[in-house]
Scaffold this active site. Structure first.
Site, short mmCIF file in Angstrom:
data_model
loop_
_atom_site.label_atom_id
_atom_site.label_comp_id
_atom_site.label_asym_id
_atom_site.label_seq_id
_atom_site.Cartn_x
_atom_site.Cartn_y
_atom_site.Cartn_z
CE1 TYR A 65 12.09 42.91 16.43
CE2 TYR A 65 9.99 43.19 17.53
CZ TYR A 65 10.91 42.38 16.90
OH TYR A 65 10.62 41.05 16.74
CG HIS A 132 15.02 38.92 19.81
ND1 HIS A 132 14.66 40.22 19.57
CD2 HIS A 132 14.59 38.23 18.74
CE1 HIS A 132 14.05 40.31 18.40
NE2 HIS A 132 13.99 39.11 17.88
CD GLU A 163 13.41 30.65 15.29
OE1 GLU A 163 13.88 29.49 15.34
OE2 GLU A 163 12.73 31.07 14.33
CD GLN A 182 7.96 36.07 19.17
OE1 GLN A 182 8.32 36.84 18.28
NE2 GLN A 182 7.61 36.50 20.38
CE LYS A 294 -5.97 48.42 2.96
NZ LYS A 294 -6.65 48.50 1.64
CE1 TYR A 295 -4.39 45.22 3.80
CE2 TYR A 295 -2.45 46.63 3.85
CZ TYR A 295 -3.45 45.99 3.14
OH TYR A 295 -3.52 46.11 1.79
CD GLU A 298 -7.32 42.52 5.05
OE1 GLU A 298 -6.37 41.87 4.56
OE2 GLU A 298 -7.89 43.47 4.47
#
Length: 367
Positions: A65, A132, A163, A182, A294-295, A298
């Site tokens: 990433y 990964h 996976e 995952q 904000k998410y 949320e």
């Protein structure tokens, strides 16, 4: 903190207690929708601050990433007293290839990858570490054996997979208990449940948790994207089949049906989608990602959204009846899904059967 104490559950049989909803950090290091300058460090650090403030302290990243591990390392360096509050998970082996996403999966690379991630994160120990993807040519036994060595050295605490097939999970678990797998899991991606794969059933048989990535189907279930034109020109999702001009309107039929239920309940559609996923079992841990503060709250507050049995079944009926259009990944990105690996050289299937049976597991018949 401005949120109630997070709901904690054990990550796998006898595993550590972690928040039911984690924070997927792909976007802060490898943003799919930023086509110009990278997100400035102050914004990314503030995003991690916000996750910590609301109690979302299960952070998932990867060495693939971008500089995601580096920015988390910077946050940890600025907040050393908070390190033990963070359950830090990262993945290794992802590489960029000319044709797309690839993986370096040889056993010799495992300790190298660990040292590199430890250095970028600036920590002595990674709480949860995954390959990964598996490369399809290295026996999973070899990978897990190398990971166990690192655990014995105190460099990692818990071992995960990502996976993999049911058979691969069984073989890995026979070497060392696997904390979690995952997998992509959402109202749009329920393959993990399918009897052809039997992965969710195998996880539950073995006491392995499921960390659900893309639980909002890369924004489809978030309610904010109404069509392909809402995506920036360089957004990687433009390559994904479910976001094509042909498929997107058809897939929005399921989103709109779930949105109608969310409206009656008075919650955002993304919260309802996460709450439904949580309701599939206390061994499910979604890790939604976002680059919008904000998410973060949320998404995390979906922990507190309670569905009635009737509401949950209604959504399940919608999911079962829906025709989901388009594969999860474009061909260049879809390597190593439900991955199998060869048996180690010189290991006969009957010998493997005896070893797996000896630790109280059933030899898999699924392919």
């Amino acid at each position: 903190m401005d949120s109630p104490s997070p709901v904690l559950r054990p990550l796998g049989k006898n595993g550590p207690l972690v928040p039911r909803i984690g924070f997927g950090t792909m976007g802060i290091g490898f943003p799919c929708s930023r086509t110009t300058a990278p997100i400035p460090d102050p914004e990314r650090l503030a995003l991690l601050d916000r996750a910590y403030e609301v109690g979302c302290t299960f952070w998932d990243t990867s060495d693939f990433y971008g500089d995601g591990e580096v920015i988390i390392g910077k946050w940890l360096a600025l907040n050393p007293a908070k390190r033990n509050d963070i359950f830090l998970a990262t993945k290794f082996g992802g590489i960029q290839m000319p044709t797309g996403f690839g993986f370096r999966g040889d056993a010799a690379y495992v300790p190298i990858a660990c040292e590199q991630s430890l250095a970028r994160l600036g920590v002595d120990t990674i709480d949860l570490w995954y390959p990964h993807r598996l490369d399809g040519s290295t026996p999973v036994e070899h990978i897990v054996t190398e990971m166990v060595k690192l655990k014995d050295q105190g460099k990692i605490r818990h071992i995960g997979l990502s996976e993999v097939s049911s058979a691969t999970l069984r073989r890995a678990h026979a070497v060392h208990p696997i904390a979690c797998v995952q997998m992509e899991y959402s109202a749009f991606s329920t393959e993990i449940e399918h009897p052809d794969y039997r992965l969710l059933a195998t996880c539950r048989e073995l006491g392995v948790a499921v960390v659900a990535y893309s639980p909002l189907s890369r924004g489809l279930l978030g309610g904010g994207v109404q069509g392909p034109d809402d995506l920036e020109a360089g957004d990687v999702r433009r390559l994904y089949p479910r976001y094509s001009r042909e498929n997107f309107p058809k897939n929005m039929e399921l989103v709109e049906a779930i949105k109608e239920i969310a409206g009656r309940k008075g919650v955002p559609v993304g919260q309802l989608a996460l709450a439904w996923l949580l309701g599939q079992g206390e061994d499910i841990f979604p890790i939604p990602g976002t680059i919008t503060p904000k998410y973060v709250k949320e998404n995390f507050d979906a922990i507190h959204v309670k569905l009635t049995p009737e509401e949950s079944q209604h959504i399940r009926d919608l999911v079962n009846k829906a025709s989901v259009f388009g594969d999860r990944y474009p061909a260049a990105h879809g390597h190593g899904l439900f991955a199998d690996t060869p048996l180690p050289e010189g290991w006969k299937e009957e010998k493997r059967k005896e070893e797996v049976t000896a630790v109280g597991q059933l030899w898999p018949t699924e392919k």
